[in-house]
Scaffold this motif. Structure first.
Motif, short mmCIF file in Angstrom:
data_model
loop_
_atom_site.label_atom_id
_atom_site.label_comp_id
_atom_site.label_asym_id
_atom_site.label_seq_id
_atom_site.Cartn_x
_atom_site.Cartn_y
_atom_site.Cartn_z
N TYR A 78 0.51 2.60 8.97
CA TYR A 78 1.57 2.19 8.10
C TYR A 78 1.65 1.25 8.67
CZ TYR A 78 6.52 2.42 8.02
OH TYR A 78 7.43 2.18 8.42
N ASN A 79 0.86 0.26 9.39
CA ASN A 79 0.94 -0.81 9.78
C ASN A 79 -0.14 -1.75 9.22
OD1 ASN A 79 3.44 -1.07 11.96
ND2 ASN A 79 2.50 0.74 12.62
N TYR A 80 -0.83 -1.92 8.02
CA TYR A 80 -2.16 -2.30 8.09
C TYR A 80 -1.17 -3.45 7.04
CZ TYR A 80 -6.06 -2.93 5.86
OH TYR A 80 -7.64 -3.11 5.45
N ASN A 81 -2.53 -4.38 6.83
CA ASN A 81 -2.72 -5.19 5.83
C ASN A 81 -3.01 -4.69 5.09
OD1 ASN A 81 -2.37 -7.96 4.53
ND2 ASN A 81 -2.27 -9.00 6.78
N TRP A 82 -2.27 -4.73 3.97
CA TRP A 82 -3.43 -4.64 2.78
C TRP A 82 -4.64 -5.75 1.80
CZ3 TRP A 82 -5.04 0.76 1.06
CH2 TRP A 82 -3.96 1.01 1.57
N ASP A 83 -3.41 -7.30 2.80
CA ASP A 83 -4.49 -7.82 2.16
C ASP A 83 -5.91 -8.01 2.79
OD1 ASP A 83 -2.24 -8.91 0.57
OD2 ASP A 83 -1.32 -10.45 2.34
N ASN A 84 -6.07 -7.38 3.70
CA ASN A 84 -7.52 -7.57 4.86
C ASN A 84 -8.77 -6.32 3.51
OD1 ASN A 84 -6.58 -8.79 6.53
ND2 ASN A 84 -6.41 -7.25 7.42
N GLY A 85 -8.05 -5.60 2.33
CA GLY A 85 -8.77 -4.66 2.12
C GLY A 85 -9.08 -3.10 1.80
N PHE A 86 -9.65 -3.17 1.17
CA PHE A 86 -9.61 -1.44 1.14
C PHE A 86 -10.85 -0.77 2.21
CE2 PHE A 86 -8.27 -3.22 -2.63
CZ PHE A 86 -7.27 -2.00 -3.20
N GLU A 87 -11.36 -1.68 2.53
CA GLU A 87 -12.56 -0.74 4.06
C GLU A 87 -11.91 0.17 4.73
OE1 GLU A 87 -12.70 -3.82 2.89
OE2 GLU A 87 -13.97 -3.97 1.28
N ILE A 91 -2.76 8.25 15.48
CA ILE A 91 -2.92 6.95 15.85
C ILE A 91 -3.61 6.36 14.17
CG2 ILE A 91 -5.05 5.21 16.39
CD1 ILE A 91 -5.07 6.89 19.28
N LEU A 92 -4.23 7.32 13.66
CA LEU A 92 -4.91 7.25 12.05
C LEU A 92 -3.71 6.52 11.30
CD1 LEU A 92 -7.37 10.22 11.76
CD2 LEU A 92 -8.03 7.04 12.56
N THR A 143 -0.79 11.34 6.26
CA THR A 143 -1.71 9.95 6.62
C THR A 143 -2.48 9.70 4.89
OG1 THR A 143 -2.35 10.10 8.41
CG2 THR A 143 -3.95 8.30 6.74
N ALA A 144 -3.40 10.58 4.38
CA ALA A 144 -3.49 10.63 2.43
C ALA A 144 -2.63 9.96 1.62
CB ALA A 144 -4.31 11.59 2.42
#
Length: 141
Positions: free
Chosen positions: A39-48, A33-34, A63-64
């Motif tokens: 993989y699908n994360y929108n990097w415009d939403n930041g690094f948190e 899941i992580l 994943t790292a």
């Protein structure tokens, strides 16, 4: 990946706020899941959220490395200078780079193929002191 895991990741992506996702990431015990969320994360939403995933004890090396390359770690590998225009990116990528080198993340059962061309792999292999950490593919177990 199982259907229920896919639905969970889709829910995080489309139905949850960043704060809700962060809370769920901290409680997740499933490396797949992580990886899938990263993989699908929108990097415009930041690094948190990516940092929360990387801080999760179930986060593996695949994943790292995925986070590293998706966050444009190639730029950092070629020139490890700080980017004054992007201080959040610089801090995130430097910390991730150091964590990978220190062996914080172990190989898990998720495979990962380095997303670089042969030429890029060759150039980086010449430049890096420990190229195997960033240039070796991880076979799926």
């Amino acid at each position: 990946m199982e259907e229920n895991k896919i639905l969970k990741v889709k829910s995080w992506i489309y139905d949850c706020t960043n704060a809700e996702v962060q809370a769920m990431v901290k409680q997740t015990e499933d490396a797949e899941i992580l990886y899938s969320y990263m993989y699908n994360y929108n990097w415009d939403n930041g690094f948190e959220i990516p940092q929360s995933i990387l801080d999760n004890g179930k986060c593996d090396l695949s994943t790292a490395l995925l986070a590293f390359y998706m966050a444009d770690g190639m730029v950092y590998l070629f020139d490890k200078a700080e980017n004054g225009n992007l201080p959040q990116w610089s801090a995130f990528i430097r910390k991730l780079y150091d964590s990978i080198l220190e062996g914080k993340y172990e190989k898990g059962h998720i495979g990962f193929k380095i997303p670089l061309s042969r030429v890029q792999l060759y150039k980086l292999g010449k430049k890096l002191t420990e190229p195997e950490k960033f240039l070796s593919k991880i076979l799926k177990e």
